[in-house]
Design a protein around this motif. Structure first.
Motif, short mmCIF file in Angstrom:
data_model
loop_
_atom_site.label_atom_id
_atom_site.label_comp_id
_atom_site.label_asym_id
_atom_site.label_seq_id
_atom_site.Cartn_x
_atom_site.Cartn_y
_atom_site.Cartn_z
N UNK A 11 0.08 -1.02 -0.39
CA UNK A 11 0.15 -0.27 0.32
C UNK A 11 1.22 1.19 -0.77
N UNK A 12 1.82 1.54 0.93
CA UNK A 12 2.98 2.57 0.81
C UNK A 12 3.67 2.49 -0.45
N UNK A 13 4.20 1.65 -0.86
CA UNK A 13 4.76 1.59 -2.33
C UNK A 13 3.88 2.31 -3.43
N UNK A 14 2.67 1.81 -2.96
CA UNK A 14 1.88 1.97 -4.79
C UNK A 14 0.90 4.01 -4.14
N UNK A 15 1.23 4.14 -2.80
CA UNK A 15 -0.15 5.60 -1.92
C UNK A 15 -1.32 4.88 -2.19
N UNK A 16 -1.53 3.72 -1.63
CA UNK A 16 -3.08 3.22 -1.38
C UNK A 16 -3.57 3.50 0.19
N UNK A 17 -3.73 4.80 -0.27
CA UNK A 17 -4.28 5.29 0.90
C UNK A 17 -4.76 4.50 1.77
N UNK A 18 -6.37 3.85 0.90
CA UNK A 18 -7.37 2.85 1.18
C UNK A 18 -6.21 1.66 1.96
N UNK A 19 -6.39 1.33 1.55
CA UNK A 19 -5.46 0.04 1.62
C UNK A 19 -4.14 -0.15 2.99
N UNK A 20 -3.74 1.01 2.73
CA UNK A 20 -2.93 1.75 3.93
C UNK A 20 -3.39 1.81 5.43
N UNK A 21 -4.68 1.63 5.32
CA UNK A 21 -5.68 2.62 6.20
C UNK A 21 -6.16 1.20 7.27
N UNK A 22 -6.22 0.29 6.19
CA UNK A 22 -6.48 -1.05 6.76
C UNK A 22 -6.10 -1.92 7.11
N UNK A 23 -5.01 -1.41 7.30
CA UNK A 23 -3.45 -2.45 7.86
C UNK A 23 -3.54 -1.22 9.09
N UNK A 24 -4.24 -0.18 9.59
CA UNK A 24 -3.65 0.50 10.66
C UNK A 24 -5.25 -0.18 12.28
N UNK A 25 -4.29 -0.30 13.49
CA UNK A 25 -5.35 -0.64 14.27
C UNK A 25 -6.76 0.90 14.23
N UNK A 26 -7.31 0.61 15.25
CA UNK A 26 -8.33 1.94 15.46
C UNK A 26 -7.59 2.97 15.93
N UNK A 27 -6.40 2.24 17.19
CA UNK A 27 -5.82 3.60 17.89
C UNK A 27 -4.70 3.57 17.64
N UNK A 28 -4.18 3.00 16.41
CA UNK A 28 -2.56 3.32 15.66
C UNK A 28 -1.63 4.95 15.95
N UNK A 39 3.11 13.70 17.27
CA UNK A 39 2.29 11.97 17.63
C UNK A 39 0.74 12.00 17.50
N UNK A 40 0.74 11.49 15.90
CA UNK A 40 -0.35 11.32 14.94
C UNK A 40 -1.02 10.48 15.86
N UNK A 41 -2.41 10.42 16.17
CA UNK A 41 -3.04 9.49 16.09
C UNK A 41 -4.44 8.66 15.69
N UNK A 42 -5.04 8.32 15.95
CA UNK A 42 -6.44 7.65 15.16
C UNK A 42 -6.17 7.52 13.18
N UNK A 43 -7.62 6.65 13.18
CA UNK A 43 -7.68 6.83 11.72
C UNK A 43 -7.53 8.44 11.13
N UNK A 44 -8.58 8.78 11.36
CA UNK A 44 -8.96 10.05 10.81
C UNK A 44 -7.62 11.02 10.72
#
Length: 143
Positions: A11-28, A39-44
Protein backbone atom coordinates in the motif's frame (compact mmCIF):
# COMPACT_ATOMS: atom_id res chain seq x y z
CA UNK A 1 -3.83 -14.62 3.37
CA UNK A 2 -0.87 -12.28 3.33
CA UNK A 3 0.62 -10.71 6.42
CA UNK A 4 -0.50 -7.17 7.37
CA UNK A 5 3.10 -6.01 7.00
CA UNK A 6 3.15 -7.21 3.39
CA UNK A 7 -0.13 -5.33 2.84
CA UNK A 8 1.37 -2.22 4.45
CA UNK A 9 4.43 -2.39 2.19
CA UNK A 10 2.37 -2.83 -0.97
CA UNK A 11 0.00 0.00 0.00
CA UNK A 12 2.76 2.47 0.82
CA UNK A 13 4.74 1.69 -2.33
CA UNK A 14 1.70 2.57 -4.45
CA UNK A 15 0.36 5.33 -2.15
CA UNK A 16 -2.92 3.38 -1.84
CA UNK A 17 -4.19 5.18 1.25
CA UNK A 18 -7.39 3.13 1.60
CA UNK A 19 -5.40 -0.12 1.61
CA UNK A 20 -2.88 1.43 3.99
CA UNK A 21 -5.60 2.45 6.43
CA UNK A 22 -6.93 -1.14 6.43
CA UNK A 23 -3.61 -2.25 7.97
CA UNK A 24 -3.88 0.11 10.95
CA UNK A 25 -5.55 -0.55 14.30
CA UNK A 26 -8.23 2.03 15.20
CA UNK A 27 -5.96 3.52 17.89
CA UNK A 28 -2.79 3.46 15.77
CA UNK A 29 -0.23 6.20 16.29
CA UNK A 30 2.83 7.60 14.58
CA UNK A 31 5.50 9.76 16.19
CA UNK A 32 6.89 12.29 13.73
CA UNK A 33 10.48 11.53 12.72
CA UNK A 34 10.87 15.19 11.78
CA UNK A 35 9.79 16.84 15.03
CA UNK A 36 10.26 13.94 17.44
CA UNK A 37 7.43 15.36 19.53
CA UNK A 38 4.33 15.38 17.32
CA UNK A 39 2.24 12.22 17.75
CA UNK A 40 -0.51 11.55 15.22
CA UNK A 41 -3.25 9.24 16.52
CA UNK A 42 -6.35 7.57 15.14
CA UNK A 43 -7.55 6.85 11.64
CA UNK A 44 -8.82 10.33 10.83
CA UNK A 45 -5.54 12.12 11.60
CA UNK A 46 -3.34 9.32 10.25
CA UNK A 47 -5.22 9.29 6.95
CA UNK A 48 -4.44 12.98 6.47
CA UNK A 49 -0.80 12.63 7.52
CA UNK A 50 -0.10 9.48 5.52
CA UNK A 51 -1.78 10.86 2.41
CA UNK A 52 0.50 13.89 2.50
CA UNK A 53 3.59 11.80 3.30
CA UNK A 54 3.22 8.95 0.81
CA UNK A 55 2.21 11.27 -2.01
CA UNK A 56 5.26 13.41 -1.20
CA UNK A 57 7.84 10.70 -1.82
CA UNK A 58 8.59 8.78 -4.99
CA UNK A 59 10.15 5.46 -5.81
CA UNK A 60 9.51 4.00 -2.37
CA UNK A 61 10.79 0.44 -2.21
CA UNK A 62 10.94 -1.69 0.93
CA UNK A 63 14.24 -3.55 0.77
CA UNK A 64 14.18 -5.68 3.93
CA UNK A 65 11.70 -7.00 6.47
CA UNK A 66 13.02 -8.08 9.83
CA UNK A 67 11.14 -10.05 12.48
CA UNK A 68 8.02 -12.15 12.63
CA UNK A 69 6.52 -11.32 16.02
CA UNK A 70 4.60 -8.31 17.27
CA UNK A 71 7.52 -5.97 16.47
CA UNK A 72 8.77 -5.68 12.90
CA UNK A 73 11.41 -3.56 11.24
CA UNK A 74 11.25 -2.51 7.61
CA UNK A 75 14.03 -0.90 5.60
CA UNK A 76 13.29 1.26 2.58
CA UNK A 77 14.73 3.54 -0.06
CA UNK A 78 12.86 6.44 -1.66
CA UNK A 79 13.31 9.84 -3.22
CA UNK A 80 12.03 13.13 -2.00
CA UNK A 81 12.53 15.75 -4.65
CA UNK A 82 16.08 15.32 -5.95
CA UNK A 83 17.30 13.60 -2.77
CA UNK A 84 17.69 9.92 -1.98
CA UNK A 85 16.32 8.96 1.42
CA UNK A 86 16.52 5.79 3.49
CA UNK A 87 14.08 4.71 6.15
CA UNK A 88 13.89 2.22 8.97
CA UNK A 89 10.28 1.77 10.04
CA UNK A 90 9.58 0.04 13.35
CA UNK A 91 6.06 -1.40 13.51
CA UNK A 92 4.35 -2.65 16.65
CA UNK A 93 1.40 -4.92 15.95
CA UNK A 94 -1.78 -5.10 18.00
CA UNK A 95 -3.20 -8.40 19.19
CA UNK A 96 -5.52 -8.50 16.16
CA UNK A 97 -2.46 -8.33 13.88
CA UNK A 98 -2.99 -4.78 12.64
CA UNK A 99 -0.40 -2.05 13.12
CA UNK A 100 -0.68 -0.23 16.44
CA UNK A 101 2.42 1.99 16.29
CA UNK A 102 4.58 3.27 13.45
CA UNK A 103 7.97 4.68 14.36
CA UNK A 104 9.79 5.88 11.22
CA UNK A 105 13.50 6.76 11.23
CA UNK A 106 14.67 8.75 8.20
CA UNK A 107 18.04 9.83 6.86
CA UNK A 108 20.00 11.76 5.64
CA UNK A 109 19.41 15.18 7.14
CA UNK A 110 19.21 17.02 3.81
CA UNK A 111 16.45 14.72 2.52
CA UNK A 112 14.53 15.05 5.81
CA UNK A 113 14.79 18.84 5.64
CA UNK A 114 13.51 18.85 2.06
CA UNK A 115 10.71 16.48 3.06
CA UNK A 116 9.69 18.73 5.96
CA UNK A 117 9.60 21.77 3.67
CA UNK A 118 7.57 19.85 1.10
CA UNK A 119 5.07 18.35 3.57
CA UNK A 120 4.64 21.35 5.85
CA UNK A 121 2.22 23.33 3.66
CA UNK A 122 0.05 20.25 3.10
CA UNK A 123 -0.21 19.51 6.80
CA UNK A 124 -0.77 23.14 7.80
CA UNK A 125 -4.03 23.00 5.84
CA UNK A 126 -5.27 20.85 8.76
CA UNK A 127 -4.67 22.94 11.89
CA UNK A 128 -6.85 20.70 14.08
CA UNK A 129 -4.73 17.66 13.17
CA UNK A 130 -1.55 19.57 13.98
CA UNK A 131 -3.01 20.84 17.25
CA UNK A 132 -3.99 17.31 18.34
CA UNK A 133 -0.55 15.96 17.36
CA UNK A 134 1.13 18.75 19.33
CA UNK A 135 -0.96 18.14 22.42
CA UNK A 136 -0.32 14.41 22.44
CA UNK A 137 2.40 13.24 24.76
CA UNK A 138 5.08 11.31 22.93
CA UNK A 139 4.97 7.61 23.89
CA UNK A 140 7.79 6.30 26.01
CA UNK A 141 10.46 4.33 24.16
CA UNK A 142 9.83 0.61 24.26
CA UNK A 143 12.94 -1.38 25.06
Amino acid sequence: MSDVVDQFCAATETADIDALMDTLAPDAELRSPISGTLVFRGHEDLRILLTVVYRGVSGLRWTARIGDGPRRVLLAEAKVGPFRMTEAMVLDLAEDGRIRRLDPHLRPWLAISFLAAKLGPGLLRYPAVMRRARSAEAPAAVG
